[in-house]
Design a protein around this motif. Structure first.
Motif, PDB file in Angstrom:
ATOM      1  N   ASN A  53       0.775  -1.257   0.044  1.00  0.00           N
ATOM      2  CA  ASN A  53       0.127  -0.021  -0.141  1.00  0.00           C
ATOM      3  C   ASN A  53       0.793   1.406  -0.075  1.00  0.00           C
ATOM      4  O   ASN A  53       0.341   2.300  -0.550  1.00  0.00           O
ATOM      5  CB  ASN A  53      -0.852  -0.038   0.974  1.00  0.00           C
ATOM      6  CG  ASN A  53      -0.178   0.294   2.603  1.00  0.00           C
ATOM      7  OD1 ASN A  53       0.888  -0.416   2.758  1.00  0.00           O
ATOM      8  ND2 ASN A  53      -0.993   0.368   3.593  1.00  0.00           N
ATOM      9  N   LYS A  54       1.910   1.044   0.546  1.00  0.00           N
ATOM     10  CA  LYS A  54       2.756   2.493   0.652  1.00  0.00           C
ATOM     11  C   LYS A  54       3.282   3.113  -0.754  1.00  0.00           C
ATOM     12  O   LYS A  54       3.460   4.178  -1.014  1.00  0.00           O
ATOM     13  CB  LYS A  54       4.138   2.199   1.389  1.00  0.00           C
ATOM     14  CG  LYS A  54       3.924   1.759   2.788  1.00  0.00           C
ATOM     15  CD  LYS A  54       2.803   2.437   3.502  1.00  0.00           C
ATOM     16  CE  LYS A  54       2.506   1.955   4.971  1.00  0.00           C
ATOM     17  NZ  LYS A  54       2.130   0.588   5.117  1.00  0.00           N
ATOM     18  N   LYS A  57       1.045   5.880  -1.985  1.00  0.00           N
ATOM     19  CA  LYS A  57       1.135   7.197  -1.114  1.00  0.00           C
ATOM     20  C   LYS A  57       2.666   7.670  -1.834  1.00  0.00           C
ATOM     21  O   LYS A  57       2.745   8.994  -1.769  1.00  0.00           O
ATOM     22  CB  LYS A  57       1.305   6.768   0.387  1.00  0.00           C
ATOM     23  CG  LYS A  57       0.102   6.089   0.839  1.00  0.00           C
ATOM     24  CD  LYS A  57       0.535   6.122   2.536  1.00  0.00           C
ATOM     25  CE  LYS A  57      -0.638   5.038   3.344  1.00  0.00           C
ATOM     26  NZ  LYS A  57       0.066   4.994   4.515  1.00  0.00           N
ATOM     27  N   ASN A  82       7.482  -2.383   5.770  1.00  0.00           N
ATOM     28  CA  ASN A  82       7.102  -2.707   4.417  1.00  0.00           C
ATOM     29  C   ASN A  82       7.072  -0.952   3.633  1.00  0.00           C
ATOM     30  O   ASN A  82       7.434  -1.112   2.355  1.00  0.00           O
ATOM     31  CB  ASN A  82       5.731  -2.869   4.060  1.00  0.00           C
ATOM     32  CG  ASN A  82       5.415  -4.497   4.658  1.00  0.00           C
ATOM     33  OD1 ASN A  82       6.373  -5.256   4.391  1.00  0.00           O
ATOM     34  ND2 ASN A  82       4.689  -4.411   5.607  1.00  0.00           N
ATOM     35  N   ALA A 196      -5.966  -3.632   7.148  1.00  0.00           N
ATOM     36  CA  ALA A 196      -5.413  -3.107   8.271  1.00  0.00           C
ATOM     37  C   ALA A 196      -5.099  -1.675   8.361  1.00  0.00           C
ATOM     38  O   ALA A 196      -4.694  -0.848   7.544  1.00  0.00           O
ATOM     39  CB  ALA A 196      -4.050  -3.895   8.266  1.00  0.00           C
ATOM     40  N   THR A 197      -5.242  -1.141   9.725  1.00  0.00           N
ATOM     41  CA  THR A 197      -5.050   0.267   9.952  1.00  0.00           C
ATOM     42  C   THR A 197      -3.713   0.416  11.003  1.00  0.00           C
ATOM     43  O   THR A 197      -3.805  -0.246  11.915  1.00  0.00           O
ATOM     44  CB  THR A 197      -6.121   1.339  10.279  1.00  0.00           C
ATOM     45  OG1 THR A 197      -5.633   2.409  10.304  1.00  0.00           O
ATOM     46  CG2 THR A 197      -6.654   0.633  11.420  1.00  0.00           C
ATOM     47  N   GLY A 198      -2.618   1.408  10.526  1.00  0.00           N
ATOM     48  CA  GLY A 198      -1.447   1.486  11.417  1.00  0.00           C
ATOM     49  C   GLY A 198      -1.259   2.949  11.535  1.00  0.00           C
ATOM     50  O   GLY A 198      -1.948   3.492  12.388  1.00  0.00           O
ATOM     51  N   SER A 199      -0.384   3.274  10.589  1.00  0.00           N
ATOM     52  CA  SER A 199      -0.316   4.798  10.652  1.00  0.00           C
ATOM     53  C   SER A 199      -1.619   5.814  10.109  1.00  0.00           C
ATOM     54  O   SER A 199      -1.447   6.906  10.107  1.00  0.00           O
ATOM     55  CB  SER A 199       1.117   5.076   9.999  1.00  0.00           C
ATOM     56  OG  SER A 199       0.902   5.067   8.514  1.00  0.00           O
ATOM     57  N   ALA A 200      -2.418   5.082   9.640  1.00  0.00           N
ATOM     58  CA  ALA A 200      -3.734   5.937   9.313  1.00  0.00           C
ATOM     59  C   ALA A 200      -3.658   6.434   8.031  1.00  0.00           C
ATOM     60  O   ALA A 200      -4.850   6.800   7.834  1.00  0.00           O
ATOM     61  CB  ALA A 200      -3.975   6.675  10.535  1.00  0.00           C
ATOM     62  N   GLY A 201      -2.879   6.438   7.309  1.00  0.00           N
ATOM     63  CA  GLY A 201      -2.825   6.983   5.841  1.00  0.00           C
ATOM     64  C   GLY A 201      -3.993   6.317   4.786  1.00  0.00           C
ATOM     65  O   GLY A 201      -4.484   6.973   4.067  1.00  0.00           O
ATOM     66  N   THR A 202      -3.898   5.229   5.004  1.00  0.00           N
ATOM     67  CA  THR A 202      -4.643   4.245   3.985  1.00  0.00           C
ATOM     68  C   THR A 202      -6.191   4.484   4.325  1.00  0.00           C
ATOM     69  O   THR A 202      -6.951   4.953   3.448  1.00  0.00           O
ATOM     70  CB  THR A 202      -4.378   2.784   4.311  1.00  0.00           C
ATOM     71  OG1 THR A 202      -2.976   2.563   4.012  1.00  0.00           O
ATOM     72  CG2 THR A 202      -5.121   1.976   3.379  1.00  0.00           C
ATOM     73  N   ASP A 291       0.567 -11.042   5.103  1.00  0.00           N
ATOM     74  CA  ASP A 291       1.633 -10.830   5.840  1.00  0.00           C
ATOM     75  C   ASP A 291       1.279 -10.826   7.495  1.00  0.00           C
ATOM     76  O   ASP A 291       0.190 -10.846   7.870  1.00  0.00           O
ATOM     77  CB  ASP A 291       2.177  -9.403   5.483  1.00  0.00           C
ATOM     78  CG  ASP A 291       1.545  -8.243   6.282  1.00  0.00           C
ATOM     79  OD1 ASP A 291       0.374  -7.775   6.094  1.00  0.00           O
ATOM     80  OD2 ASP A 291       2.146  -7.730   7.575  1.00  0.00           O
ATOM     81  N   TYR A 294       0.170  -6.989   9.452  1.00  0.00           N
ATOM     82  CA  TYR A 294      -1.065  -6.145   8.905  1.00  0.00           C
ATOM     83  C   TYR A 294      -2.034  -7.082   8.476  1.00  0.00           C
ATOM     84  O   TYR A 294      -3.226  -7.221   9.161  1.00  0.00           O
ATOM     85  CB  TYR A 294      -0.478  -5.222   7.987  1.00  0.00           C
ATOM     86  CG  TYR A 294       0.561  -4.120   8.674  1.00  0.00           C
ATOM     87  CD1 TYR A 294       0.085  -2.799   9.180  1.00  0.00           C
ATOM     88  CD2 TYR A 294       1.981  -4.254   8.439  1.00  0.00           C
ATOM     89  CE1 TYR A 294       1.059  -2.037   9.653  1.00  0.00           C
ATOM     90  CE2 TYR A 294       2.739  -3.303   8.773  1.00  0.00           C
ATOM     91  CZ  TYR A 294       2.467  -2.179   9.513  1.00  0.00           C
ATOM     92  OH  TYR A 294       3.284  -1.366   9.943  1.00  0.00           O
ATOM     93  N   THR A 322      -3.325  -4.936   1.684  1.00  0.00           N
ATOM     94  CA  THR A 322      -2.134  -3.810   1.785  1.00  0.00           C
ATOM     95  C   THR A 322      -0.668  -4.316   1.419  1.00  0.00           C
ATOM     96  O   THR A 322      -0.077  -3.500   1.463  1.00  0.00           O
ATOM     97  CB  THR A 322      -2.559  -3.118   3.162  1.00  0.00           C
ATOM     98  OG1 THR A 322      -2.570  -4.063   4.226  1.00  0.00           O
ATOM     99  CG2 THR A 322      -3.737  -2.248   2.910  1.00  0.00           C
ATOM    100  N   GLY A 323      -0.725  -5.639   1.171  1.00  0.00           N
ATOM    101  CA  GLY A 323       0.713  -6.215   0.916  1.00  0.00           C
ATOM    102  C   GLY A 323       1.420  -6.555   2.109  1.00  0.00           C
ATOM    103  O   GLY A 323       0.766  -7.100   3.174  1.00  0.00           O
TER     104      GLY A 323
HETATM  105  C1  LIG Z   1       1.834   0.190   6.353  1.00  0.00           C
HETATM  106  C2  LIG Z   1       0.960  -1.273   6.299  1.00  0.00           C
HETATM  107  C3  LIG Z   1      -0.542  -1.105   6.452  1.00  0.00           C
HETATM  108  C4  LIG Z   1      -1.157  -0.029   7.286  1.00  0.00           C
HETATM  109  O1  LIG Z   1      -1.355   1.160   6.378  1.00  0.00           O
HETATM  110  P1  LIG Z   1      -1.277   2.608   7.116  1.00  0.00           P
HETATM  111  O2  LIG Z   1      -1.654   3.533   5.973  1.00  0.00           O
HETATM  112  O3  LIG Z   1      -0.069   2.977   7.896  1.00  0.00           O
HETATM  113  O4  LIG Z   1      -2.501   2.689   8.187  1.00  0.00           O
HETATM  114  C5  LIG Z   1      -1.315  -2.197   6.322  1.00  0.00           C
HETATM  115  N1  LIG Z   1      -0.682  -3.330   5.676  1.00  0.00           N
HETATM  116  C6  LIG Z   1       0.615  -3.294   5.349  1.00  0.00           C
HETATM  117  C7  LIG Z   1       1.173  -4.252   4.679  1.00  0.00           C
HETATM  118  C8  LIG Z   1       1.409  -2.211   5.579  1.00  0.00           C
HETATM  119  O5  LIG Z   1       2.796  -2.200   5.090  1.00  0.00           O
END
Ligand SMILES: *Cc1c(COP(=O)(O)O)cnc(C)c1O
Length: 336
Positions: A53-54, A57, A82, A196-202, A291, A294, A322-323
Motif C-alpha cells: 500500500n505504501k 502514497k 514495508n 489493516a490500519t496502522g499509521s492511518a494514511g490508508t 503478511d 498487518y 495492503t501487501g
Molecule cells: C503500512 C501497512 C499497513 C497500514 O497502513 P497505514 O496507512 O499505515 O495505516 C497495512 N498493511 C501493510 C502490509 C502495511 O505495510
C-alpha cells in the motif's frame, strides 16, 4: 474531486485487480450456504519491490520531494517496515539517496527478523540503515538526521512513518475512486471495505474518497498496534486534514471513522493465533499470501467478525490487501 491537480509520479501498477474470494466466502458461509460475499482488492500487487500500500502514497510523496528539489529522502518504520522497503525502491528508481531509521519495536534479535525479508530488500535497494531503540521519538530522530545531511550540503525530504500525511493519503483517495470505478464495471454494490490500519494514511484516504464521492461504502480499519480510541482519533484527524488539502473542508465527521482494535494481540508485530490461521486459510483456499503484521491480523478480524454474524448475509465486503507478504520470511517460527 480532481486529484490530477496534485503532482504525482507513476510508481505503481494500477489499477490493481479486484477479485472474488470464492473459496474463502464458501468456507465462511453458514450451513445454509448463506454469508457475505468476499472480494479482494490486490494492493499487494502494486509492483514496486514486491508491492504494497505504501506505493500509492509514494506516488504523491515522491512527486512532492522532486518538486521541492530533494536529492535524498529520509523515512522511518519498524525493523520489518514495508513502508521503508517501498520507499527505498522508489528512491532507487528515481536516483535519490535513501536513509531509513528502523525502530526496534518488537525487541527480536534473531537473524530472520533483523536481516531477512524487508531488511534484505532495503539493503538491495541501496538504502542507508540506522537503528533506534523502541520508543524513540522517530520524527525527532529524522529531523536531526535531516539537519546533519543539510550541513553536508544535501537536500533531504522527510517522509513521515507509513507515508501518512495529507500528501501521502491522496494515494488512497485515488484508490477509493479506482475501486468504485471497478465496482461499477462489475455491477457490484460494495457495502464494506476492510483493511489493516496502522499509521492511518490508508484509512484516512479511503474514508475521504468514499465520503467525498458520496459512495455509501463503510470503511472499517482493523488495528495492528494502538487501542481503538487513539487509533480512531488518529484516522479522523488525518482524514480531516486530507479533506482540507483536497479543498473539501468539513466533509469528514466522527461517524465516518471506525476502527476495531480487538485483534492486535500482545502488540505490534507480535504473532497471534488468529493471524496464523488467517494467513494459512488464504494461502490454502485462495493461493494468496498475506503478511504477519498487518493483513494477516486484519483478515483474522474479518474472519472472526463474519463468524460472529457481524455482517448481513447478502453483503459484499472488499478486503483491501495492503501487501507485506515478504515479511513472512521474518516470521519462520510462527509460520512453521
Ligand atoms: C503500512 C501497512 C499497513 C497500514 O497502513 P497505514 O496507512 O499505515 O495505516 C497495512 N498493511 C501493510 C502490509 C502495511 O505495510
Amino acid at each position: 474531486m480532481n486529484l490530477a491537480r496534485f503532482p504525482r509520479i507513476r510508481l505503481a501498477h494500477l489499477p490493481t485487480p479486484l477479485e472474488p474470494l470464492e473459496r474463502l466466502s464458501r468456507h465462511l458461509a453458514g450451513p445454509d450456504g448463506k454469508g457475505p460475499r468476499l472480494w479482494i482488492k490486490r494492493d499487494d500487487c502494486t509492483g514496486l519491490s514486491t508491492g504494497g500500500n505504501k506505493t500509492r502514497k509514494l506516488e504523491f510523496l515522491m512527486a512532492d520531494a522532486l518538486a521541492k528539489g530533494a536529492d535524498t529522502v529520509i523515512t522511518q518504520g519498524a525493523t520489518q517496515s514495508n513502508h521503508a522497503r517501498q520507499t527505498a525502491a522508489a528512491a532507487a528508481k528515481l536516483g535519490l539517496a535513501c536513509h531509513l531509521l528502523l525502530e526496534d519495536r518488537t525487541g527480536r534479535r534473531d537473524e530472520a527478523y533483523t536481516q531477512s525479508a524487508n531488511v534484505l530488500l532495503d539493503r538491495l535497494h541501496g538504502a542507508e540503515i540506522g537503528h533506534r531503540p523502541a520508543g524513540a521519538d522517530m520524527q525527532a530522530e529524522m529531523e536531526a538526521l535531516a539537519e546533519r545531511l543539510r550541513a553536508e550540503g544535501k537536500r533531504p525530504y522527510v517522509i513521515p512513518g507509513g507515508g501518512s500525511n495529507p500528501v501521502g493519503s491522496l494515494g488512497y483517495v485515488y484508490a477509493a475512486q479506482e475501486l468504485l470505478g471497478q465496482a461499477m464495471e462489475l455491477g457490484l454494490r460494495i457495502d464494506h471495505v476492510i483493511h489493516a490500519t496502522g499509521s492511518a494514511g490508508t484509512q484516512a484516504g479511503l474514508v475521504v474518497g468514499m465520503v467525498g464521492l458520496n459512495s455509501g461504502v463503510a470503511v472499517l480499519g482493523i488495528g495492528v498496534s494502538a487501542p481503538r480510541a487513539p487509533q480512531e482519533a488518529k484516522v479522523l484527524a488525518l482524514a480531516q486534514e486530507t479533506a482540507r488539502h483536497l479543498g473539501l473542508p468539513g466533509i469528514i465527521r466522527t461517524e465516518h471513522v471506525a476502527a476495531n482494535c480487538d485483534y492486535v494481540g500482545q502488540g505490534y508485530g507480535i504473532a497471534t493465533q488468529g493471524m496464523v490461521e488467517a494467513v494459512r486459510l488464504m494461502a490454502e483456499l485462495e493461493g494468496i499470501l498475506l503478511d504477519p503484521v498487518y493483513s494477516g491480523k486484519a483478515m483474522a478480524g474479518l474472519i472472526d467478525l463474519i463468524r460472529k454474524g457481524h455482517f448481513a448475509p447478502d453483503s459484499n465486503i472488499v478486503f483491501m490487501h495492503t501487501g507485506g507478504s515478504v515479511g513472512l520470511f521474518g516470521y519462520p517460527e510462527a509460520m512453521a
